[in-house]
Design an enzyme around this catalytic site. Structure first.
Site, PDB file in Angstrom:
ATOM      1  N   SER A 146      -3.233  -7.692   2.603  1.00  0.00           N
ATOM      2  CA  SER A 146      -3.474  -7.456   4.302  1.00  0.00           C
ATOM      3  C   SER A 146      -3.830  -9.433   5.009  1.00  0.00           C
ATOM      4  O   SER A 146      -3.561  -9.546   5.923  1.00  0.00           O
ATOM      5  CB  SER A 146      -4.157  -6.431   4.646  1.00  0.00           C
ATOM      6  OG  SER A 146      -3.710  -5.165   4.365  1.00  0.00           O
ATOM      7  N   HIS A 161       1.234  -1.080  -0.206  1.00  0.00           N
ATOM      8  CA  HIS A 161       0.241  -0.386  -0.075  1.00  0.00           C
ATOM      9  C   HIS A 161       0.792   1.625  -0.281  1.00  0.00           C
ATOM     10  O   HIS A 161       0.858   2.718  -0.727  1.00  0.00           O
ATOM     11  CB  HIS A 161      -0.872   0.146   1.610  1.00  0.00           C
ATOM     12  CG  HIS A 161      -1.918  -0.939   1.257  1.00  0.00           C
ATOM     13  ND1 HIS A 161      -2.074  -1.527   2.489  1.00  0.00           N
ATOM     14  CD2 HIS A 161      -2.998  -1.591   0.553  1.00  0.00           C
ATOM     15  CE1 HIS A 161      -3.287  -2.555   2.365  1.00  0.00           C
ATOM     16  NE2 HIS A 161      -3.807  -3.028   0.986  1.00  0.00           N
ATOM     17  N   LYS A 189     -15.274  -8.431   4.924  1.00  0.00           N
ATOM     18  CA  LYS A 189     -14.251  -8.753   5.588  1.00  0.00           C
ATOM     19  C   LYS A 189     -14.436  -7.784   7.035  1.00  0.00           C
ATOM     20  O   LYS A 189     -15.239  -6.984   7.955  1.00  0.00           O
ATOM     21  CB  LYS A 189     -12.681  -7.190   5.532  1.00  0.00           C
ATOM     22  CG  LYS A 189     -12.731  -7.820   3.721  1.00  0.00           C
ATOM     23  CD  LYS A 189     -10.987  -6.986   3.794  1.00  0.00           C
ATOM     24  CE  LYS A 189     -10.990  -7.469   2.161  1.00  0.00           C
ATOM     25  NZ  LYS A 189      -9.753  -6.822   1.896  1.00  0.00           N
ATOM     26  N   ARG A 239      -2.799  -6.192  -8.286  1.00  0.00           N
ATOM     27  CA  ARG A 239      -2.271  -6.970  -7.895  1.00  0.00           C
ATOM     28  C   ARG A 239      -2.149  -8.359  -8.706  1.00  0.00           C
ATOM     29  O   ARG A 239      -2.749  -7.667 -10.511  1.00  0.00           O
ATOM     30  CB  ARG A 239      -1.723  -7.605  -6.813  1.00  0.00           C
ATOM     31  CG  ARG A 239      -1.486  -6.577  -5.442  1.00  0.00           C
ATOM     32  CD  ARG A 239      -2.347  -7.360  -4.202  1.00  0.00           C
ATOM     33  NE  ARG A 239      -3.686  -7.506  -3.983  1.00  0.00           N
ATOM     34  CZ  ARG A 239      -4.134  -7.418  -3.607  1.00  0.00           C
ATOM     35  NH1 ARG A 239      -3.764  -7.475  -1.477  1.00  0.00           N
ATOM     36  NH2 ARG A 239      -5.538  -7.732  -3.228  1.00  0.00           N
TER      37      ARG A 239
HETATM   38  O1  PNS Z   1      -9.506  -2.885   0.300  1.00  0.00           O
HETATM   39  P1  PNS Z   1      -9.989  -3.214  -0.067  1.00  0.00           P
HETATM   40  O2  PNS Z   1     -11.052  -4.008   0.634  1.00  0.00           O
HETATM   41  O3  PNS Z   1      -9.987  -4.007  -1.634  1.00  0.00           O
HETATM   42  O4  PNS Z   1     -11.392  -1.517  -0.800  1.00  0.00           O
HETATM   43  C1  PNS Z   1     -12.078  -2.383  -0.567  1.00  0.00           C
HETATM   44  C2  PNS Z   1     -12.829  -0.717  -0.235  1.00  0.00           C
HETATM   45  C3  PNS Z   1     -13.113  -0.077   0.747  1.00  0.00           C
HETATM   46  C4  PNS Z   1     -12.345   0.637  -1.027  1.00  0.00           C
HETATM   47  C5  PNS Z   1     -14.546  -0.893  -1.036  1.00  0.00           C
HETATM   48  O5  PNS Z   1     -15.409  -2.553  -0.387  1.00  0.00           O
HETATM   49  C6  PNS Z   1     -15.760   0.667  -1.447  1.00  0.00           C
HETATM   50  O6  PNS Z   1     -15.232   1.083  -1.866  1.00  0.00           O
HETATM   51  N1  PNS Z   1     -16.168   0.399  -0.628  1.00  0.00           N
HETATM   52  C7  PNS Z   1     -17.124   1.819  -0.365  1.00  0.00           C
HETATM   53  C8  PNS Z   1     -18.432   1.118  -0.219  1.00  0.00           C
HETATM   54  C9  PNS Z   1     -18.102   1.203  -1.460  1.00  0.00           C
HETATM   55  O7  PNS Z   1     -18.527   2.398  -2.149  1.00  0.00           O
HETATM   56  N2  PNS Z   1     -18.479   0.354  -2.729  1.00  0.00           N
HETATM   57  C10 PNS Z   1     -18.639   0.203  -3.972  1.00  0.00           C
HETATM   58  C11 PNS Z   1     -19.632   0.685  -4.786  1.00  0.00           C
HETATM   59  S1  PNS Z   1     -21.054  -1.135  -4.211  1.00  0.00           S
END
Ligand code: PNS
Length: 162
Positions: A128, A17, A41, A90
């Site tokens: 992570s 990150h 998660k 990735r």
């Molecule tokens: O590190 P991650 O878990 O892959 O991140 C995912 C994250 C937190 C960026 C994603 O789940 C997210 O954007 N969450 C906020 C809610 C949202 O806008 N979801 C996407 C549209 S449904």
């Protein structure tokens, strides 16, 4: 002013990150690293703890700010005048999920673009979740976790209920 947002769970922030943050910070006037909720998660650290960790780890980057948000990324980006979402990509497995999220975010906020930075080869398979698994079994994490959060992470993972 070009502002980008780098969203994620960051539970915890890894060297992978941090590498994306350092590279993205050079491309924009300002980069907001935003800790967000991923409903798939169950986090080890609270939003506030993760926000504090990222702040410590990015203290050397003057155009990086850290925030957290419980809601939609597309709405957050609009509210904070962000033109671009930064994501790290990735090995193959990320692509399909990220492609879908980019399409959804653009549908929700047509002004918003997604930009993908490929992970450096040494972080290609880092996540992570893998760090948590390694930490749980006592592996050496020096190559994977920023030194600023190492003790806090080890303490939390070793005291985690199985
Ligand atoms: O590190 P991650 O878990 O892959 O991140 C995912 C994250 C937190 C960026 C994603 O789940 C997210 O954007 N969450 C906020 C809610 C949202 O806008 N979801 C996407 C549209 S449904």
């Amino acid at each position: 002013m070009k502002i980008a947002v780098y969203p994620g769970s960051f539970d915890p922030i890894t060297n992978g990150h941090l590498n994306i943050i350092e590279r993205a910070a050079k491309l924009f006037d300002r980069l907001i690293v935003c800790v967000m909720v991923n409903h798939d998660k169950k986090p080890l650290f609270s939003l506030q703890e993760r926000e504090d960790q990222i702040r410590r780890v990015t203290a050397h980057l003057s155009n990086v700010t850290v925030d957290s948000h419980f809601g939609l990324l597309a709405a957050y980006a609009k509210e904070h005048n962000c033109c671009t979402i930064i994501k790290g990509l990735r090995a193959g497995s990320d692509f399909e999920k990220e492609f879908q999220m980019a399409m959804i975010n653009r549908k929700l906020n047509p002004e918003l673009d997604s930009m993908f930075l490929t992970a450096e080869h040494q972080f290609m398979y880092l996540s992570s979740s893998a760090v948590k698994e390694m930490g749980y079994y006592g592996a050496d994490l020096e190559d994977f976790l920023p030194a600023e959060i190492m003790d806090e992470f080890i303490h939390r993972i070793r005291n985690k209920e199985a």
